[in-house]
Design a protein around this motif. Sequence first.
Motif, PDB file in Angstrom:
ATOM      1  N   GLY A 263       0.729  -0.854   0.061  1.00  0.00           N
ATOM      2  CA  GLY A 263       0.127   0.007   0.023  1.00  0.00           C
ATOM      3  C   GLY A 263       0.591   0.936  -0.228  1.00  0.00           C
ATOM      4  N   VAL A 264       2.353   0.788  -0.675  1.00  0.00           N
ATOM      5  CA  VAL A 264       2.695   2.567   0.019  1.00  0.00           C
ATOM      6  C   VAL A 264       3.818   2.898  -1.726  1.00  0.00           C
ATOM      7  N   SER A 265       3.453   3.710  -1.700  1.00  0.00           N
ATOM      8  CA  SER A 265       3.980   3.951  -3.484  1.00  0.00           C
ATOM      9  C   SER A 265       5.051   4.394  -3.149  1.00  0.00           C
ATOM     10  N   ARG A 266       5.856   4.832  -4.692  1.00  0.00           N
ATOM     11  CA  ARG A 266       6.927   5.050  -4.961  1.00  0.00           C
ATOM     12  C   ARG A 266       7.192   6.621  -3.750  1.00  0.00           C
ATOM     13  N   LYS A 267       6.282   7.350  -3.980  1.00  0.00           N
ATOM     14  CA  LYS A 267       5.605   8.526  -4.340  1.00  0.00           C
ATOM     15  C   LYS A 267       5.620   8.838  -2.441  1.00  0.00           C
ATOM     16  N   ASP A 268       4.473   8.277  -1.976  1.00  0.00           N
ATOM     17  CA  ASP A 268       5.165   8.282  -0.411  1.00  0.00           C
ATOM     18  C   ASP A 268       6.191   7.801  -0.122  1.00  0.00           C
ATOM     19  N   PHE A 269       7.023   6.502  -0.121  1.00  0.00           N
ATOM     20  CA  PHE A 269       8.116   6.034   0.392  1.00  0.00           C
ATOM     21  C   PHE A 269       8.832   7.329   0.622  1.00  0.00           C
ATOM     22  N   ASN A 270       9.016   7.802  -1.159  1.00  0.00           N
ATOM     23  CA  ASN A 270      10.536   9.499  -1.052  1.00  0.00           C
ATOM     24  C   ASN A 270       9.607   9.760   0.204  1.00  0.00           C
ATOM     25  N   SER A 271       9.000  10.059   0.433  1.00  0.00           N
ATOM     26  CA  SER A 271       7.933  11.638   0.665  1.00  0.00           C
ATOM     27  C   SER A 271       7.978  11.538   2.392  1.00  0.00           C
ATOM     28  N   SER A 272       8.277  10.200   3.234  1.00  0.00           N
ATOM     29  CA  SER A 272       8.220   9.774   3.742  1.00  0.00           C
ATOM     30  C   SER A 272       9.674   9.953   4.693  1.00  0.00           C
ATOM     31  N   VAL A 273      10.666   9.119   3.874  1.00  0.00           N
ATOM     32  CA  VAL A 273      12.078   9.377   3.612  1.00  0.00           C
ATOM     33  C   VAL A 273      12.870  10.852   3.929  1.00  0.00           C
ATOM     34  N   LYS A 274      12.410  11.179   2.840  1.00  0.00           N
ATOM     35  CA  LYS A 274      12.886  12.555   2.836  1.00  0.00           C
ATOM     36  C   LYS A 274      12.308  13.446   4.529  1.00  0.00           C
ATOM     37  N   SER A 275      11.257  13.270   4.052  1.00  0.00           N
ATOM     38  CA  SER A 275      11.028  13.983   5.713  1.00  0.00           C
ATOM     39  C   SER A 275      11.232  13.578   6.603  1.00  0.00           C
ATOM     40  N   MET A 276      11.563  12.370   6.566  1.00  0.00           N
ATOM     41  CA  MET A 276      12.171  12.052   8.050  1.00  0.00           C
ATOM     42  C   MET A 276      14.181  12.325   8.134  1.00  0.00           C
ATOM     43  N   LEU A 277      15.147  12.270   6.885  1.00  0.00           N
ATOM     44  CA  LEU A 277      16.117  12.770   7.124  1.00  0.00           C
ATOM     45  C   LEU A 277      15.917  14.485   7.280  1.00  0.00           C
ATOM     46  N   LEU A 278      14.874  15.212   6.616  1.00  0.00           N
ATOM     47  CA  LEU A 278      15.271  16.912   6.823  1.00  0.00           C
ATOM     48  C   LEU A 278      14.965  16.622   8.738  1.00  0.00           C
ATOM     49  N   ARG A 279      14.161  16.113   9.370  1.00  0.00           N
ATOM     50  CA  ARG A 279      13.823  16.278  10.249  1.00  0.00           C
ATOM     51  C   ARG A 279      15.108  16.166  11.189  1.00  0.00           C
ATOM     52  N   MET A 280      15.750  14.967  11.024  1.00  0.00           N
ATOM     53  CA  MET A 280      16.498  14.255  12.024  1.00  0.00           C
ATOM     54  C   MET A 280      17.811  15.244  11.807  1.00  0.00           C
ATOM     55  N   LEU A 281      17.715  15.715  10.613  1.00  0.00           N
ATOM     56  CA  LEU A 281      19.239  16.599  10.568  1.00  0.00           C
ATOM     57  C   LEU A 281      19.030  17.730  11.092  1.00  0.00           C
ATOM     58  N   ASN A 282      17.678  17.983  10.944  1.00  0.00           N
ATOM     59  CA  ASN A 282      17.486  19.880  11.636  1.00  0.00           C
ATOM     60  C   ASN A 282      17.581  21.048  10.339  1.00  0.00           C
ATOM     61  N   ILE A 283      17.262  20.024   9.008  1.00  0.00           N
ATOM     62  CA  ILE A 283      17.290  21.334   8.092  1.00  0.00           C
ATOM     63  C   ILE A 283      16.205  21.458   6.997  1.00  0.00           C
ATOM     64  N   SER A 284      15.142  21.108   7.957  1.00  0.00           N
ATOM     65  CA  SER A 284      13.760  21.260   6.891  1.00  0.00           C
ATOM     66  C   SER A 284      13.434  22.276   6.196  1.00  0.00           C
ATOM     67  N   HIS A 285      13.525  23.885   7.284  1.00  0.00           N
ATOM     68  CA  HIS A 285      13.665  24.695   6.646  1.00  0.00           C
ATOM     69  C   HIS A 285      14.532  24.734   5.551  1.00  0.00           C
ATOM     70  N   THR A 286      15.101  24.091   5.078  1.00  0.00           N
ATOM     71  CA  THR A 286      15.567  24.391   4.551  1.00  0.00           C
ATOM     72  C   THR A 286      15.275  24.220   2.938  1.00  0.00           C
ATOM     73  N   GLU A 287      14.583  22.994   3.231  1.00  0.00           N
ATOM     74  CA  GLU A 287      13.354  22.060   1.395  1.00  0.00           C
ATOM     75  C   GLU A 287      13.991  23.274   0.396  1.00  0.00           C
ATOM     76  N   ASP A 288      13.678  24.408   0.923  1.00  0.00           N
ATOM     77  CA  ASP A 288      13.432  25.315  -0.865  1.00  0.00           C
ATOM     78  C   ASP A 288      14.707  25.551  -0.930  1.00  0.00           C
TER      79      ASP A 288
END
Length: 1480
Positions: A263-288
């Motif tokens: 039930g996990v699409s490629r798009k959902d998988f990538n979005s989830s992992v990217k969000s996890m990495l950005l939050r883990m490294l505290n750089i969510s504010h730099t995404e754009d």
Amino acid sequence: MTGHTQVGSDPPKHAEPSIDPHAGVNVQEAENEFYTLSRQLTQATAVSGISFQRSRGAADGSEKSIEKKDAEKGEFGEAELFDLREYLSSSNEANEAAGIKHKHVGVSWENLEVKVPGGFNTKLYVRTFGDEVWQFWVMPFFTLWAWIKAMLPAVEKQIPTRTILHKSSGVLRPGEMCLVLGTPGSGCSTFLKTIANERGEFYSIDGDVRYAGIDAAEMAKTYKGELVYNAENDIHIPTLTVGQTLNFALSTKTPGPKGRAPGVSRKDFNSSVKSMLLRMLNISHTEDTLVGDEFVRGVSGGERKRVSIAEMMCTRARVQCWDNSSRGLDASTALDFVKSLRVMTDVLGQTTFVTLYQAGEGIYELFDKVMVIDQGRQVYYGRPTEARAWFESIGYRSLPRQSTPDYLTGCTDPNERQFAPGRTEHDVPCSPESLEAAYLASQTFQAIHQDLTSYDALMETEKADQEAFREAVANDKKRGVSRKSPYTLGLLDQVIALSRRQFQTRLQDRFQIYTSFTLSWGLALVIGGAFYNLPPTSAGAFTRGSVIFSAMLTSSFDTFGELATQLLGRPLIRKQTGYGFYRPAAIQIANTVADLPFSAIRILMYDIIIYFMSGLARSSAGGFFTFHLLNYMAFLAMQGFFRSVGLLCSDFNTALRTAVVFFPNFVIYVGYMIPVTQMKRWLFWIFYINPLAYAWSACMENEFMRVTLECDGAYVVPRNGNGATKYPNTLGPNQVCTLPGSSSGSPTVPGRNYIDTGYDLETADLWRRNFLVMCGFTLVFWLLQTLLIEWYPQFAGGMSVSFFARENAERKKLNEALRERKIKKAESERLEKARAMEGTKTKKDPDAYSERKTFTWEKLDYFVPVPGGTRQLLNNVYGYVKPGTLTALMGASGAGKTTCLDVLAQRKNIGVVSGDIFVDGRPLDGDFARGTAYAEQMDVHEPTTTIREAMRFSAYLRQPAHVPKEEKDAYVEDMIELLELQELADAIVWSLGVEARKRLTIGVELASKPELLLFLDEPTSGLDAQSAWNLVRFLRKLADSGQAILCTIHQPSSLLFESFDRLLLLGRGGNTIYFGDIGEDSSVMREYFARNGAVCPGNVNPAEYMLEAIGAGVTPRIGPKDWKDIWLESPECEKVKKEIADIKAKALAKGEEGSKKHSMYATPFIYQLQIVVARNFRALWRSPEYVFTRLFSHLIVSLLVSLPFLQLGNSAQDLQYRVFGIFFASILPGLVIPQLMPIFIYNRRTFIREASSRIYSPYVFAIGQLLGEIPYSVLCAILYWVLMVYPMGFGKGAAGTNGTGFQLLVVLVTELFAVSLGQLIASISPSVQISVLWTPPLSVILGNFCGVTIPYPAMAHFFKSWLYQVDPFTRMLAAMLSTELHGLVIQCRPEEFSIFPPPANQTCGEWANEFVAASGGYLDNPNDTAACRYCQYAVGDEFFLPLNIRYDNRWRDVWVFFCYFVFNFLATILASRFLRFAKR
């Protein structure tokens, strides 16, 4: 695991049983200890121990400040908790429930040994221009001899090698982390690269390395992406955002349907992992935010490092090697990063190897194994908890105040190790060999060996992990991808992903889009204007060929920039192919696909402008679209060619030399200058392998099949004009049209006939031959570049090796003296280190240096302009630096440490500074910059000098002129000794490592003997712990000798911190948090913070704790009140103000020194020029790639231009060829300028740093740059001239051999003009990227409007009236053409005569003499009454006189040309004085 298993989580389950190295550990006790320490430091860590929190920072309430977030830490919004362990554990459980196999890959290595070329004690010497010339001539003989030896049945001679990693063995199981420690150059990076299977840069790797039982060869072939290595440098595409960078990485590694939870699409998988990495490294504010680099503004350096970390984590590789990946991160962020690795290793069962510089105790305790390497030998590998005790047990001194990583590394450093009481180097293993032997005989090694044996046996018998790994990797692949492929995606999907990324890259690189489109269309306007509205007559025949030729060459050679692009892109491709994102071929295909939309639009508009402005055939739309198609095909073919050359060559200079070989051939053998029928038989084959020849032929056929030319004007013989009036105004029976293809008596010439007769072109070949061949060339080059990057990659990295200048007698003597002094000094240094470790400090007399001046500052504010207003970076800062003291400047990230240092050192040139900065209570005078020294964070030096030469340069120009040279030299030797650079005194700067370069930066400043103050900005940044300690120890020595030092420092260890006397601590917004004494064991500073609610535990580094206390990290500050307000209300603040007032009062009471003459520089102008020019000469001599490439370019171009024109005769065609041969001299600036501009701009960077210290004048810099180039310019000019005038047979005119000498003068002035123009362009350009944009328009304008390409009579009046007159090439070509052609007798060949019948009863002379007298030329048979033979020229003067060229003006022309050189030179001097492009 040792103390990492968290409450509520299970450690990874392994198939193998636990063995001794993992037994006997009190896990609960270790957990509790770690938890307690974590609470003390962060006050916000969750029970899991690994959580990441962003919380509201302290509001300063200032309305002036626009900055709302910290550059490193992100926004300070509402607290949001992210528990990585909980996230990964839940994801892992979901995967297990879905039946997704785990990938547990343990690593075992046995007798691992790495060798590189070069024997022991081999000293590599820097290549010089002389070496390069010598090798160029003898290399063919060596190559031939190598071939002969290869064919002989003799034993092959072994290449001498040296071992950089000696035999080592060990194992790291899934779920374990290993910390690799060693001094710089010990082999830590080599070990990590070998484990990651990156073997390309080594000569040989022996031993057995296995990954879950799989050998290295199979892993490289099938599972490359599961072994990854993260290098120290951050390599990214700067014009992509952080989010786009991670999206691409994830898109190439997204697991297939079998590798994802249901039930996990490629798009959902990538979005989830990217969000996890950005939050883990505290750089969510730099995404754009753009990633950026030194030229593109983007995220900060620390954030860019975290992007690198996140990108590698996207690989989901199970064996990860991190090489000093915490560089540039502060202590709290580095700890968070290693905690993240710990959690991922625990939960996912990864196998992780890490090297770190200046690792703290908290980081050290997170590892399961530690390896210590000493000069390539594994001297310890085992549990971290036992490492320190083991070194102590073999005789090393216990140093409890030193962190364990520092202690372990120090035991391998001869200058740092300390022996236990009663022990010496004679009875303690201290050499790498003896340490290795002691380790091999230890119980620790036996346990590791037993672990290795049992793990290997387990992998041989129980293959559950191996099979699960193979199946998991296979399930990760997208459907249709071979199981043997090392990639997750197939080639087509890789190309799609890369094309999307490359398109985004180009679309977001606005500067490149704007400049390339503007430049292309601007050039189109210039070419279209030059050939504006060509007439449909014989006068427009040759010029139609010219405009087609110019349009095609300009657009095709615009792709020359692909050479640099291919070379600059290699590091990124190497990294990402190593990660297994894509195969190399995919990036080349994607580059081509992504380029097409941009180049198609650009070339379409370019062709529209030229085609319709110049008035090419408009009879049908097909004419234009065929022209555009052919021109675009030529563009694509040449783009493919230059990309192929860039991929084939190992460096830019080799690529440039290769391109230079082809460039003249592409131009000459198009068929425009020399029709193919007239090419020399042994060279005409070049025409048939020249893609531009087919494109030009097809464009000519397309144009002339659609036009009919009316014969008129100068193409009618005989005709009226210049006094002749007897001939018909229209083509009569006794006249002939000289245009090729004309028919007797016909006033018009079909275009088909013109190109058939004049160029041997058939219009039927347009589609059946030329277009098809063009398609073939394009496809061949596309295929070639794909094969080259796939099968012949030029990605190999270079080893870190120092190169040396060869010793002369003086340097040999000095080096021997340094080595002797080093031996005598070693014992005293050990005693000094022992005293420091014991914590004993020498009492200092506060009035010891009262006669020296004190530096003070009060109420210091600094504002900078920003969009929307101003931003305050420093706010009401007070402080002082006394002689004999070492003051630390520290603070939160973005607090303004470097800004404060720049303001105090008077290095800021933008913004507004207010407040008082005094020396001994008096305002700063003109000598302040000379009396201070500033070691900046960026180590900018002249790259080709040696360490000794760089320091001497500083001493010669910065110490007073009255100081004897011998005394300056002796002082430099003392500095080399103090900085411990004895073994590198003759090392070339560009080959130095980070530590040596940092020491040199400091040495260059110390060589000036600063009388007042030494500033240092982050001197320990990038150094390992031992190097940092050595550096601060040296600064301490300087301070103890009376020097005043102010130094910013980034997270020092407690031992380093105690070396400082005083601290200035800044908070966000540039507010003072604390200024005062540190005290022994930091007692004074601790007491201040404890009194205000922040009590530092005894086992915590006070330098780290104070930053945590004020909220500098990701955690909130301690206490409810802002620390800046606490400081302002404290008695310490009042004490500082009173102290500054007392310092000023005492200084003013002493009275001012006697008046002395102030001068901006320490030495006179002539002496500055002498020293600077000598350095420039030396720099160019040691830059053989640049100088020889320039010489080679002149040689090849002149030779290749001369070959088709060998020994020209006196025919009319030979006259035209002489003109072509001379005209090629106008491309010399095009060869010189692109090579020269980067050199000037890089040298300017060095000058800007040196000018800040008033070392030498900007006038000296500009003059020195030119004088350094002159010897090589003369050499290039002579070489070009020799290969031009003698092979072509110049000097047959009236000027004779004297004329050939005059040609040398003109070529020499041309060379000087090219150098001066290149330096002028560079001096007014802020960067190399901007400067290179000038070359194409200048080349087109100067070449087209000099009166030859477009003949002076045919040139539009607008251009003739001014652009022709100011074009320097007008003078250059006028001087050369008039000298060569003056008095040159022309004798037409039979086929060159214009043949016409005279009227009845008239001889040829009677009919045509009036015309000949008026228009020139001669009649070959004046007495004949039929078939009159007329030659257009009788003497060469008749060719150049209509072009507004006069032989009598040749000296005037050459001096006017020389004046352009003088103007460029003077303008460069002024630009160097007023344009620095250094905003700070």
